[in-house]
Write a protein that holds these residues in place. Structure first.
Motif, short mmCIF file in Angstrom:
data_model
loop_
_atom_site.label_atom_id
_atom_site.label_comp_id
_atom_site.label_asym_id
_atom_site.label_seq_id
_atom_site.Cartn_x
_atom_site.Cartn_y
_atom_site.Cartn_z
N ASP A 11 -20.93 72.57 61.89
CA ASP A 11 -21.82 73.45 61.11
C ASP A 11 -21.48 74.91 61.36
O ASP A 11 -21.43 75.36 62.51
N GLY A 12 -21.24 75.64 60.29
CA GLY A 12 -20.90 77.05 60.41
C GLY A 12 -19.43 77.30 60.64
O GLY A 12 -19.00 78.46 60.68
N THR A 13 -18.65 76.22 60.76
CA THR A 13 -17.21 76.35 60.98
C THR A 13 -16.42 75.63 59.90
O THR A 13 -15.48 76.19 59.32
N LEU A 14 -16.80 74.37 59.61
CA LEU A 14 -16.13 73.60 58.57
C LEU A 14 -16.98 73.48 57.32
O LEU A 14 -16.44 73.43 56.21
N THR A 58 -35.77 78.93 60.25
CA THR A 58 -35.80 78.01 61.38
C THR A 58 -34.63 77.04 61.32
O THR A 58 -33.98 76.76 62.33
N ILE A 59 -34.34 76.53 60.13
CA ILE A 59 -33.22 75.61 59.97
C ILE A 59 -31.92 76.27 60.40
O ILE A 59 -31.12 75.68 61.15
N CYS A 60 -31.69 77.50 59.98
CA CYS A 60 -30.47 78.21 60.37
C CYS A 60 -30.40 78.42 61.87
O CYS A 60 -29.29 78.44 62.45
N SER A 61 -31.55 78.57 62.51
CA SER A 61 -31.57 78.88 63.94
C SER A 61 -31.20 77.69 64.82
O SER A 61 -30.88 77.88 66.00
N VAL A 62 -31.25 76.47 64.27
CA VAL A 62 -30.99 75.31 65.13
C VAL A 62 -29.56 74.81 65.06
O VAL A 62 -29.16 73.98 65.88
N PHE A 63 -28.77 75.29 64.09
CA PHE A 63 -27.39 74.83 64.03
C PHE A 63 -26.67 75.23 65.31
O PHE A 63 -26.70 76.39 65.72
N VAL A 110 -15.96 68.41 67.71
CA VAL A 110 -17.03 68.21 68.67
C VAL A 110 -18.23 69.00 68.17
O VAL A 110 -18.20 70.23 68.09
N SER A 111 -19.30 68.28 67.83
CA SER A 111 -20.52 68.88 67.33
C SER A 111 -21.67 68.54 68.27
O SER A 111 -21.64 67.51 68.95
N ASN A 112 -22.70 69.38 68.30
CA ASN A 112 -23.87 69.11 69.13
C ASN A 112 -24.82 68.11 68.50
O ASN A 112 -25.84 67.76 69.10
N GLY A 138 -15.29 77.80 66.76
CA GLY A 138 -16.72 77.68 66.49
C GLY A 138 -17.31 79.01 66.08
O GLY A 138 -16.62 80.03 66.06
N ASP A 139 -18.61 79.00 65.79
CA ASP A 139 -19.22 80.20 65.19
C ASP A 139 -20.40 80.77 65.95
O ASP A 139 -20.94 81.81 65.54
N THR A 140 -20.83 80.16 67.06
CA THR A 140 -22.03 80.64 67.74
C THR A 140 -21.78 80.91 69.22
O THR A 140 -20.79 80.48 69.81
#
Length: 210
Positions: free
Chosen positions: A9-12, A39-44, A106-108, A161-163
């Motif tokens: 999420d936020g990368t691919l 809120t949705i954006c904050s949990v990625f 690898v994703s959370n 990654g993006d975060t």
């Protein structure tokens, strides 16, 4: 073997609209307050526990995680059918990278099926050797990166990654990090970064020559 490991999420891809639609289904079903796009954006990038706390701050945590599972089930089905928003230049860049590297995710996320929904709907599965949903194994993202390196005998690797959570994971795993600035966090003050996915091969070359 050298490898490039990607966040999802936020990368691919980006799946805010699909996640919002799925969350609305479950909150209406249980007569709960609406979960906002903010809120949705904050949990990625967060694990299951932290995501459940943000989505349902006033609900007991075990119940909150059950509700998160319900959202995820609806969302995975939506994404399998409709797909998400794939970032520009992904496939043509993966095609270039695949010539010299094995590629991994690898994703959370707590659901391997979520990663597979991306691979199937995007038709990009053939480019990736392996993938791990960290929360499904009760691993931190850093531990999941270490596991995929060990499982696939990767000698040299880099994580894209993006975060800030992605950056922290690479510090835990002790591998280089490339920041996808087009994702959810724009400025992490990283040495290596891309503003568009097509820039990745050139940046990878800089990392491997460091």
């Amino acid at each position: 073997m050298n490898g490039i490991i990607f966040d999802l999420d936020g990368t691919l891809w980006e799946v805010i609209d699909s996640t919002k639609e799925s969350a609305d289904v479950i909150t209406k079903k249980h007569n709960l307050p609406e979960i906002t796009r903010k809120t949705i954006c904050s949990v990625f990038g967060l694990g299951k526990y932290d995501s459940a706390r943000k989505y349902f701050p006033n609900i007991e945590i075990n119940k909150a995680m059950e509700l998160l599972d319900e959202i995820a089930k609806v969302n995975i089905q939506n994404l399998r059918e409709k797909g998400g928003n794939i970032y520009p230049n992904i496939e043509k860049t993966l095609l270039v990278l695949k010539n010299n590297f094995n590629l991994y995710i690898v994703s959370n996320t707590a659901e391997t099926e979520y990663i597979e929904a991306f691979l199937e709907s995007s038709k990009l599965k053939r480019y990736f050797t392996d993938w791990i949903a960290a929360s499904s194994l009760n691993l931190t993202k850093g531990e999941a990166i270490q596991k995929i390196i060990k499982d696939n005998n990767i000698i040299n690797s880099v994580y894209v990654g993006d975060t800030s959570k992605d950056l922290e994971a690479t510090l835990e795993a002790n591998i280089p990090f490339i920041h996808a600035r087009y994702g959810f966090e724009k400025d992490l003050n990283c040495k290596y970064y891309i503003n568009d996915f097509s820039e990745l091969p050139a940046v990878i070359e800089k990392v491997t020559k460091r």
